[in-house]
Motif scaffolding. Sequence first.
Motif, short mmCIF file in Angstrom:
data_model
loop_
_atom_site.label_atom_id
_atom_site.label_comp_id
_atom_site.label_asym_id
_atom_site.label_seq_id
_atom_site.Cartn_x
_atom_site.Cartn_y
_atom_site.Cartn_z
N ALA A 106 0.85 -1.19 0.00
CA ALA A 106 0.00 0.00 0.00
C ALA A 106 0.89 1.24 0.00
O ALA A 106 1.00 1.94 1.01
CB ALA A 106 -0.93 -0.01 1.21
N PRO A 107 1.50 1.50 -1.12
CA PRO A 107 2.41 2.65 -1.17
C PRO A 107 1.67 3.97 -1.10
O PRO A 107 0.49 4.06 -1.48
CB PRO A 107 3.09 2.49 -2.54
N GLU A 108 2.34 4.98 -0.59
CA GLU A 108 1.77 6.32 -0.63
C GLU A 108 1.76 6.76 -2.09
O GLU A 108 2.71 6.54 -2.82
CB GLU A 108 2.58 7.29 0.22
N VAL A 109 0.64 7.36 -2.51
CA VAL A 109 0.46 7.70 -3.92
C VAL A 109 0.20 9.20 -4.05
O VAL A 109 -0.63 9.76 -3.33
CB VAL A 109 -0.75 6.92 -4.50
N ALA A 110 0.90 9.83 -4.96
CA ALA A 110 0.62 11.21 -5.33
C ALA A 110 -0.39 11.16 -6.47
O ALA A 110 -0.24 10.39 -7.41
CB ALA A 110 1.89 11.91 -5.78
N SER A 111 -1.42 11.98 -6.35
CA SER A 111 -2.51 11.93 -7.33
C SER A 111 -2.92 13.34 -7.73
O SER A 111 -2.99 14.22 -6.89
CB SER A 111 -3.71 11.19 -6.72
N GLY A 112 -3.22 13.52 -8.96
CA GLY A 112 -3.73 14.81 -9.43
C GLY A 112 -5.24 14.88 -9.33
O GLY A 112 -5.86 15.76 -9.92
N ALA A 113 -5.84 13.97 -8.57
CA ALA A 113 -7.29 13.84 -8.49
C ALA A 113 -7.96 15.02 -7.78
O ALA A 113 -7.38 15.65 -6.91
CB ALA A 113 -7.64 12.55 -7.77
N ALA A 114 -9.20 15.26 -8.16
CA ALA A 114 -10.01 16.31 -7.53
C ALA A 114 -11.02 15.75 -6.54
O ALA A 114 -11.64 16.50 -5.80
CB ALA A 114 -10.73 17.12 -8.60
N THR A 115 -11.20 14.41 -6.53
CA THR A 115 -12.15 13.78 -5.60
C THR A 115 -11.49 12.57 -4.93
O THR A 115 -10.51 12.02 -5.44
CB THR A 115 -13.43 13.28 -6.31
N LEU A 116 -12.09 12.15 -3.83
CA LEU A 116 -11.59 10.99 -3.11
C LEU A 116 -11.61 9.76 -4.01
O LEU A 116 -10.65 9.00 -4.06
CB LEU A 116 -12.41 10.75 -1.85
N ARG A 117 -12.70 9.54 -4.74
CA ARG A 117 -12.79 8.35 -5.60
C ARG A 117 -11.65 8.33 -6.63
O ARG A 117 -11.00 7.31 -6.82
CB ARG A 117 -14.11 8.25 -6.32
N ALA A 118 -11.41 9.44 -7.29
CA ALA A 118 -10.36 9.49 -8.30
C ALA A 118 -8.98 9.24 -7.68
O ALA A 118 -8.14 8.55 -8.27
CB ALA A 118 -10.39 10.83 -9.03
N ALA A 119 -8.75 9.75 -6.48
CA ALA A 119 -7.48 9.52 -5.81
C ALA A 119 -7.33 8.04 -5.44
O ALA A 119 -6.25 7.46 -5.60
CB ALA A 119 -7.37 10.39 -4.56
N LEU A 120 -8.41 7.43 -4.99
CA LEU A 120 -8.36 6.00 -4.68
C LEU A 120 -8.10 5.18 -5.94
O LEU A 120 -7.34 4.21 -5.91
CB LEU A 120 -9.65 5.55 -4.00
N GLU A 121 -8.71 5.57 -7.04
CA GLU A 121 -8.47 4.85 -8.30
C GLU A 121 -6.99 4.92 -8.69
O GLU A 121 -6.44 3.94 -9.20
CB GLU A 121 -9.35 5.41 -9.42
N ASP A 122 -6.33 6.04 -8.43
CA ASP A 122 -4.90 6.13 -8.69
C ASP A 122 -4.12 5.15 -7.80
O ASP A 122 -3.17 4.51 -8.25
CB ASP A 122 -4.39 7.55 -8.48
N ALA A 123 -4.54 5.03 -6.55
CA ALA A 123 -3.88 4.08 -5.64
C ALA A 123 -4.13 2.65 -6.10
O ALA A 123 -3.22 1.81 -6.06
CB ALA A 123 -4.38 4.28 -4.21
N PHE A 124 -5.35 2.36 -6.55
CA PHE A 124 -5.67 1.01 -7.02
C PHE A 124 -4.89 0.67 -8.29
O PHE A 124 -4.57 -0.49 -8.54
CB PHE A 124 -7.16 0.84 -7.25
N ALA A 125 -4.61 1.68 -9.10
CA ALA A 125 -3.80 1.44 -10.30
C ALA A 125 -2.39 1.00 -9.92
O ALA A 125 -1.78 0.18 -10.61
CB ALA A 125 -3.76 2.70 -11.17
N ALA A 126 -1.89 1.53 -8.80
CA ALA A 126 -0.56 1.15 -8.32
C ALA A 126 -0.57 -0.26 -7.73
O ALA A 126 0.42 -0.98 -7.82
CB ALA A 126 -0.06 2.15 -7.29
N ASN A 127 -1.69 -0.67 -7.12
CA ASN A 127 -1.84 -2.02 -6.58
C ASN A 127 -3.31 -2.40 -6.62
O ASN A 127 -4.06 -2.04 -5.71
CB ASN A 127 -1.30 -2.12 -5.16
N PRO A 128 -3.75 -3.13 -7.62
CA PRO A 128 -5.16 -3.51 -7.76
C PRO A 128 -5.73 -4.29 -6.57
O PRO A 128 -6.93 -4.23 -6.31
CB PRO A 128 -5.19 -4.35 -9.04
N GLN A 129 -4.88 -5.01 -5.83
CA GLN A 129 -5.37 -5.76 -4.67
C GLN A 129 -5.94 -4.86 -3.58
O GLN A 129 -6.78 -5.29 -2.81
CB GLN A 129 -4.26 -6.61 -4.07
N LEU A 130 -5.49 -3.64 -3.52
CA LEU A 130 -5.99 -2.71 -2.50
C LEU A 130 -7.49 -2.50 -2.59
O LEU A 130 -8.17 -2.30 -1.60
CB LEU A 130 -5.31 -1.34 -2.66
#
Length: 89
Positions: free
Chosen positions: A16-40
């Motif tokens: 569960a790495p810390e992820v920098a995201s250009g997202a404007a919403t929580l969902r979009a930021a989470l999607e960036d994290a899931f892209a880094a590790n789909p198991q999350l």
Amino acid sequence: MPQVAFTPQLRRFTAAPEVASGAATLRAALEDAFAANPQLRGYVLDDQGHLRTNVVAFIDGRRSVDRVKLADPLRPDSRVYILQALSGG
């Protein structure tokens, strides 16, 4: 750029790495994290895409309001923390 971080409880089960995201919403930021590790995704969201009952998201020190759409807005300097609630006894 918003940062998304996960507590050690989640990191015990999967990366569960810390992820920098250009997202404007929580969902979009989470999607960036899931892209880094789909198991999350399975640890954080239920089968309907909502936050699991035992997961809490904090944005800039405040608990997120929208557990279903995850539409809470993020600022460019937001810090998002995803925590797994613990219980026991």
